[in-house]
Design a protein around this motif. Structure first.
Motif, PDB file in Angstrom:
ATOM      1  N   ARG A 203       0.685  -1.160  -0.040  1.00 39.24           N
ATOM      2  CA  ARG A 203      -0.140  -0.093  -0.189  1.00 39.24           C
ATOM      3  C   ARG A 203       0.804   1.413   0.024  1.00 39.24           C
ATOM      4  NH1 ARG A 203       0.180  -2.601   4.917  1.00 39.24           N
ATOM      5  NH2 ARG A 203       0.335  -1.577   6.666  1.00 39.24           N
ATOM      6  N   ARG A 204       2.114   1.147   0.411  1.00 39.58           N
ATOM      7  CA  ARG A 204       3.013   2.426   0.624  1.00 39.58           C
ATOM      8  C   ARG A 204       3.925   2.514  -0.617  1.00 39.58           C
ATOM      9  NH1 ARG A 204       3.854   1.399   6.980  1.00 39.58           N
ATOM     10  NH2 ARG A 204       2.264   1.723   7.710  1.00 39.58           N
ATOM     11  N   LEU A 205       4.220   1.243  -1.081  1.00 38.46           N
ATOM     12  CA  LEU A 205       5.157   1.176  -2.131  1.00 38.46           C
ATOM     13  C   LEU A 205       4.539   1.370  -3.700  1.00 38.46           C
ATOM     14  CD1 LEU A 205       8.138   0.552  -3.136  1.00 38.46           C
ATOM     15  CD2 LEU A 205       7.542  -1.975  -3.263  1.00 38.46           C
TER      16      LEU A 205
ATOM     17  N   HIS B 251      12.729  -6.002   8.437  1.00 36.81           N
ATOM     18  CA  HIS B 251      12.505  -7.094   7.272  1.00 36.81           C
ATOM     19  C   HIS B 251      11.529  -6.485   6.218  1.00 36.81           C
ATOM     20  CE1 HIS B 251      12.006 -11.179   5.830  1.00 36.81           C
ATOM     21  NE2 HIS B 251      10.716 -11.161   6.120  1.00 36.81           N
ATOM     22  N   VAL B 252      10.803  -5.417   6.278  1.00 35.09           N
ATOM     23  CA  VAL B 252       9.779  -4.962   5.195  1.00 35.09           C
ATOM     24  C   VAL B 252      10.070  -3.356   4.830  1.00 35.09           C
ATOM     25  CG1 VAL B 252       8.138  -6.396   5.891  1.00 35.09           C
ATOM     26  CG2 VAL B 252       8.394  -4.381   7.425  1.00 35.09           C
ATOM     27  N   PRO B 253      11.092  -3.302   3.927  1.00 37.66           N
ATOM     28  CA  PRO B 253      11.555  -2.020   3.353  1.00 37.66           C
ATOM     29  C   PRO B 253      10.446  -1.285   2.775  1.00 37.66           C
ATOM     30  CG  PRO B 253      13.221  -3.717   2.760  1.00 37.66           C
ATOM     31  CD  PRO B 253      12.199  -4.575   3.276  1.00 37.66           C
ATOM     32  N   HIS B 254       9.626  -2.054   2.090  1.00 39.04           N
ATOM     33  CA  HIS B 254       8.434  -1.757   1.554  1.00 39.04           C
ATOM     34  C   HIS B 254       7.431  -0.887   2.216  1.00 39.04           C
ATOM     35  CE1 HIS B 254       7.883  -5.975   1.981  1.00 39.04           C
ATOM     36  NE2 HIS B 254       6.564  -5.652   2.129  1.00 39.04           N
ATOM     37  N   LEU B 255       7.551  -1.344   3.408  1.00 37.52           N
ATOM     38  CA  LEU B 255       6.452  -0.716   4.458  1.00 37.52           C
ATOM     39  C   LEU B 255       7.032   0.417   5.418  1.00 37.52           C
ATOM     40  CD1 LEU B 255       4.492  -3.691   5.597  1.00 37.52           C
ATOM     41  CD2 LEU B 255       3.639  -1.725   4.639  1.00 37.52           C
ATOM     42  N   GLU B 256       8.493   0.151   5.641  1.00 38.82           N
ATOM     43  CA  GLU B 256       9.198   1.028   6.503  1.00 38.82           C
ATOM     44  C   GLU B 256       9.934   2.063   6.002  1.00 38.82           C
ATOM     45  OE1 GLU B 256      11.646   0.626  10.730  1.00 38.82           O
ATOM     46  OE2 GLU B 256      11.616  -1.051   9.300  1.00 38.82           O
ATOM     47  N   GLN B 257      10.369   1.725   4.709  1.00 38.23           N
ATOM     48  CA  GLN B 257      11.120   2.734   4.022  1.00 38.23           C
ATOM     49  C   GLN B 257      10.742   2.905   2.389  1.00 38.23           C
ATOM     50  OE1 GLN B 257      13.135   4.895   5.256  1.00 38.23           O
ATOM     51  NE2 GLN B 257      14.055   4.220   7.074  1.00 38.23           N
ATOM     52  N   PRO B 258       9.502   2.882   1.981  1.00 38.14           N
ATOM     53  CA  PRO B 258       9.047   2.755   0.698  1.00 38.14           C
ATOM     54  C   PRO B 258       9.595   3.886  -0.412  1.00 38.14           C
ATOM     55  CG  PRO B 258       7.214   3.933   2.188  1.00 38.14           C
ATOM     56  CD  PRO B 258       8.500   3.333   3.061  1.00 38.14           C
TER      57      PRO B 258
END
Length: 387
Positions: free
Chosen positions: A112-114, A340-347
């Motif tokens: 949803r963020r990426l 573990h989730v770059p697409h959520l933490e650092q989109p």
């Protein structure tokens, strides 16, 4: 209700919709009975990006073997973020579309963020649910095995992407699913193609891969696949429990205080409340899970390995390095201050690295692929006639 998005394949066939696919005109049966997840109401989720993503979700009927469904079709849900036209114009290079696969027992809402950030950079993004997870069809399906999931993934790109050239990405266990899918569908760009001729080796359509903190070196799911059904079901109930999901949520982030929120927990387990989810999970567990380990070295198309520097679930020093060592054409990019989730933490940083990779020379669209957008073949033919 939680089961409203689970409709029979027969009703879907009656409510089909015809559109044009990316690579070749063909029929896409859109499940018009599908209701996107009610994330704000039933789900009590406040994140606007989640509501925006859910509102974009559709479900299409994709071809599979009769081992998976007696009708030869299953409903697969997905979210499409089309690339921003103005960003495409200002970009120096064209980019292939990106097909993204979510992690273990998750959904396309994971992106949803990426998705919106890649779209803003002019990238066409398709985030697809794996069969049995997310908001896919759950009734009238014979198997939700690892093989069935890969089969439905292939059926999805056939139906929606027309088997056009694509880059495939996977996060966490979605990496294992992506590896199995990609290994059988590789397409290498040839010198002849670069010079404007026909060509392409491998007979497939996957031109590159993106591994996001991916699981590629552990086969199967361990002892759980051998449990008797009653014990397995007890374990499955624990899988959707709030304490377990909360614990996994905390482990996933570098900054859990900021990101491991109540909202994040709700997004991650909302699909588990659907009727049939438990049966689907049991089917997957009894199948033994994905077996990507021996297929990683076969993926010789250009690959980007993205890893959160502080991943506490899959240590990057061990596993990211393994990808680079095992794949013939892979490069590693670290995402700083990230778990573990770059697409959520650092989109934002993740989107920038992905867009840069997609516009690099080695994965640039072949000359014969004029555009990756839907109905491209028809429009390009029209424009060439007008010119």
């Amino acid at each position: 209700s939680s089961s409203s998005s689970s409709s029979s394949s027969s009703s879907v066939a009656a409510a089909s919709k015809t559109t044009l696919s990316a690579a070749a005109p063909q029929q896409i049966q859109e499940d018009l009975t599908f209701a996107p997840p009610d994330v704000s109401g039933y789900g009590e989720i406040s994140e606007k990006l989640c509501a925006d993503a859910a509102s974009r979700m559709k479900r299409v009927m994709v071809p599979v073997s009769t081992d998976v469904s007696d009708t030869g079709y299953v409903g697969v849900s997905f979210i499409h973020w089309p690339g921003d036209p103005s960003a495409k114009k200002t970009a120096k290079e064209d980019a292939l579309p990106l097909l993204l696969v979510h992690g273990f027992d998750s959904s396309a809402l994971e992106y949803r963020r990426l998705g919106p950030r890649l779209s803003a950079l002019g990238i066409d993004v398709y985030c697809v649910d794996l069969l049995g997870w997310g908001y896919t069809q759950l009734d009238d399906v014979n198997s939700f095995s690892a093989q069935a999931k890969v089969e439905a993934l292939k059926g999805f790109w056939s139906a929606v992407g027309g088997n056009g050239e694509v880059v495939v990405g996977g996060a966490s266990l979605g990496g294992a699913a992506a590896i199995e899918f990609v290994a059988d569908n590789l397409r290498r760009k040839t010198t002849a193609e670069d010079e404007g001729g026909e060509g392409g080796e491998g007979g497939g359509f996957v031109r590159g891969t993106i591994m996001i903190d991916a699981q590629g070196f552990v086969d199967g799911i361990g002892p759980m696949s051998f449990l008797p059904a009653p014990l397995a079901r007890a374990g499955i109930k624990v899988l959707k429990s709030v304490p377990l999901r909360s614990s996994a949520n905390q482990m996933s982030y570098f900054d859990p205080e900021k990101y491991a929120t109540e909202d994040a927990l709700k997004v991650g387990r909302l699909h588990c409340t659907r009727d049939g989810w438990e049966d689907g999970m049991l089917s997957f567990m009894q199948s033994g899970g994905f077996r990507p380990k021996e297929k990683v070295p076969l993926i010789d198309v250009p690959s980007l390995v993205l890893w959160g520097r502080q991943d506490g679930i899959l240590d990057g020093e061990e596993f990211a390095s393994k990808f680079v060592d095992s794949m013939p054409d892979a490069r590693l990019e670290w995402i700083e201050e990230c778990g573990h989730v770059p697409h959520l933490e650092q989109p934002e940083a993740t989107a920038e690295r992905i867009a840069e990779f997609l516009r690099s020379e080695e994965v640039r669209p072949s000359r014969r692929v004029a555009s990756s957008s839907p109905a491209a073949g028809l429009l390009d033919g029209l424009f060439s006639f007008l010119n």
